[in-house]
Design a protein around this motif. Sequence first.
Motif, mmCIF file in Angstrom:
data_model
loop_
_atom_site.group_PDB
_atom_site.id
_atom_site.type_symbol
_atom_site.label_atom_id
_atom_site.label_comp_id
_atom_site.label_asym_id
_atom_site.label_seq_id
_atom_site.Cartn_x
_atom_site.Cartn_y
_atom_site.Cartn_z
ATOM 1 N N THR A 304 6.706 -8.028 2.531
ATOM 2 C CA THR A 304 6.348 -7.550 1.193
ATOM 3 C C THR A 304 6.826 -8.514 0.097
ATOM 4 O OG1 THR A 304 6.654 -5.347 2.084
ATOM 5 C CG2 THR A 304 6.360 -5.520 -0.287
ATOM 6 N N HIS A 334 3.298 1.067 -1.261
ATOM 7 C CA HIS A 334 3.385 -0.328 -1.706
ATOM 8 C C HIS A 334 3.528 -0.389 -3.219
ATOM 9 C CE1 HIS A 334 3.184 -2.835 1.706
ATOM 10 N NE2 HIS A 334 1.940 -2.574 2.050
ATOM 11 N N ASP A 409 -2.734 -6.390 3.686
ATOM 12 C CA ASP A 409 -1.581 -6.043 4.502
ATOM 13 C C ASP A 409 -2.059 -5.396 5.789
ATOM 14 O OD1 ASP A 409 1.042 -5.826 5.192
ATOM 15 O OD2 ASP A 409 1.413 -3.988 4.067
ATOM 16 N N GLU A 410 -1.406 -5.773 6.863
ATOM 17 C CA GLU A 410 -1.682 -5.174 8.171
ATOM 18 C C GLU A 410 -3.110 -5.441 8.629
ATOM 19 O OE1 GLU A 410 0.960 -4.542 9.300
ATOM 20 O OE2 GLU A 410 2.252 -3.707 7.767
ATOM 21 N N GLY A 581 4.186 -0.083 7.649
ATOM 22 C CA GLY A 581 4.649 -0.285 6.290
ATOM 23 C C GLY A 581 5.556 0.749 5.670
HETATM 24 MG MG MG Z 1 4.979 -4.245 5.421
#
Ligand code: MG
Length: 726
Positions: A304, A334, A409-410, A581
């Motif tokens: 992050t 997030h 992300d991911e 996450g």
């Molecule tokens: Mg993460």
Amino acid sequence: MTAVSTADKLVSVLGAKTAKVLEAGLELVTVGDLLRHYPHRYAERGELTKIAGLEIGEHATVVAEVRRSVVTTSGKGGVMCKAIITDGTRELEITFFNKGKFHNGKLRPGKRGLFAGKVGMFRTTLQLAHPDYMLFEDEFDEVTAAEEWAGALIPVYPATKGLNSWEIARCVRQTLDMIDDEAIDDPMQEALRGELKLPALATALRRIHLPASYEEVGSAKKRLKWDEAFAVQLLLAQRRNAFTERVAASCPRRAGGILDQFDAKLPFTLTAGQQEVGATLAEELTARHPMHRLVQGDVGSGKTIVALRAMLQAVDAGRQAAMLAPTEVLAAQHARSLRELLGDLGMAGELGAAEQSTTITLLTGSMPTKEKRQALLDIASGVSGIVVGTHALIQDTVSFAELGLVVIDEQHRFGVEQRDALRNRGSGDIVPHVLVMTATPIPRTVAMTVYGDLEVSAMRELPQGRSPIATNVVPSAEKPAWLDRAWSRMREEVGKGHQAYVVCPRIGDDEDKPPKDGGSDRRPPLAVMDVAPGLANGPLKGLKVAALHGRMPPDEKDAVMRAFAANEIQVLVATTVIEVGVNVPNATAMVIMDADRFGVSQLHQLRGRVGRGSAPGLCLLVTELPGGTATRERLDAVASTTDGFELAQLDLEIRREGDILGSAQSGTRSGLKMLSLLHDRDVIELARQEATKLIAEDPTLAQQPGLSRVLSELVDAERAEYLDKS
Ligand code: MG
Ligand code: ADP
């Protein structure tokens, strides 16, 4: 003899009847298709095929010896003939319901030959159903296996109903007899072929089908693997090339900007990996070519911060950055953690904002209309510096003022098409830089193939002071007391002020009726909606237990996550919504129910949710499956190591490679028959180098008509596959 070419239809070579079977059963239409239908192994006359390795349902071809045969008269006066064949240790039964095939007692004890059929089980006996056979020495038949493969290796083909392995072999031989070597176009450059000491394509094809020795098989395979690896790498090199030729906004680092101030107040030092990747990103963001990079870092490696620092560099350069998460829970989290990390640097327009600051905007599909409208306005006007959202962000309704960087992300939840859609979200001809982050470590060979249009970096170490996660398998059927112990461990953790997760494979609400496992007597997977109240009224009575799953209304989900983050909930019973996450450092324990229902990488991801603070983490994998099964071994493997890269490799070995390629949709299944992503790393690396070199010199392959044709076939196949899916 008429000259045959690879493009000719098989019907003209083999006749309509055979051609039809080949097309229906194996999708082979042209001469080229048939020549690319490679044997999957080779048999030798002197060597019996191990029966132990056969799988029920498989269409198998084995070399075996007849042990005994009997003719019985069945009730209705019909004759049934049965033979037992063996590999020396185990036995297989072959049964014929009429005397025709069995004729005249040919299957005498001691005779050896090829036997083909579908492997089945009758009571406790292993059988070959609808068997075909060809004996090595057969006084009754003119054509025997001995004549057909005198002294050589016998190719064994993936067969189909109506055409067994040696019939396919005959078709191949007939075709090879009719085609000249010159009619087999070799796309490979002579010079390179010489350099790599590879045989010509025609030679390789002849050798793979009719090898005189295993050496010949080996050299043929080397060549055929090269072709597959090179074609895929050329395609990827072209994509990379086309992408870098596009123009991106240069976002150089600005001295004294928000990023500098952020770095100055970071409460910890960046790990070596974070620094190294950070430097790479900083440099690539400065370029006028779009960055397109995949950063892989194990769960908890601190991705992050890396993403945020890149986004701040873009914001400092007057651009916007967008961060996409796979779920709403994750997007909301997030946004929250970015706001926390930024503090007054992320409060532009609010009271107490730093002199230089930016605004973080959350946008998800299910936000109330009014809020969403405001968010869209802020994004379009450029008020938002950092936009966090789910896939809704890539919908056409969202327009950015100055999108400079997209962070995904991911990655494992994101397909190639979505990435492609994103690249086109810039303004005018300017495309955004793209940073993809994944916590599922991808073995290098897979990264180079499946994600080969991205540049790849890895962060291998975890931040200092991270506590290890201990993982144990709890076999609840064999040792019910261990499960009781698991719950008391949860109570102990909560007693120390910590929190815990309990993960279940299923939600269990009205929309989610337990699947009826046809025929299997396994109970349905455990559900959040059953387990949560069960625990709250049972083993975890008195603790604050709450449920979380993907079908809860977004504000409820958000409220539960907030309450968990604030330690108002002590035990969170959830589905895999928490897989990626979610970051609550105070959570130290996790129990995964029916752990056997999850994949290796998924389990690794899940347990990454605990041990994120300074206290050691504990993960318990609960399963009812008995020891000794492959699945239990898989769970033991997860318990034995926390190295995500090692587990990713294991995962790859378990899953079929085709699945991986298929789901990633880049590189095609049809293009990879011989190449193994697991075992052919050297070939793939070399092919990547050579392809990159060649595309740099000749981006459209104008000088290489052969290669260019191979590529267009590959792209077509890929498109066809894509259309198939939609
Ligand atoms: Mg993460
Ligand atoms: P992931 O790579 O799984 O996304 P995160 O980015 O969520 O990991 O980071 C996990 C935790 O580690 C966060 O609480 C973050 O603040 C912390 N962290 C990140 N980098 C460092 C570092 N260099 N030193 C100490 N803690 C760090």
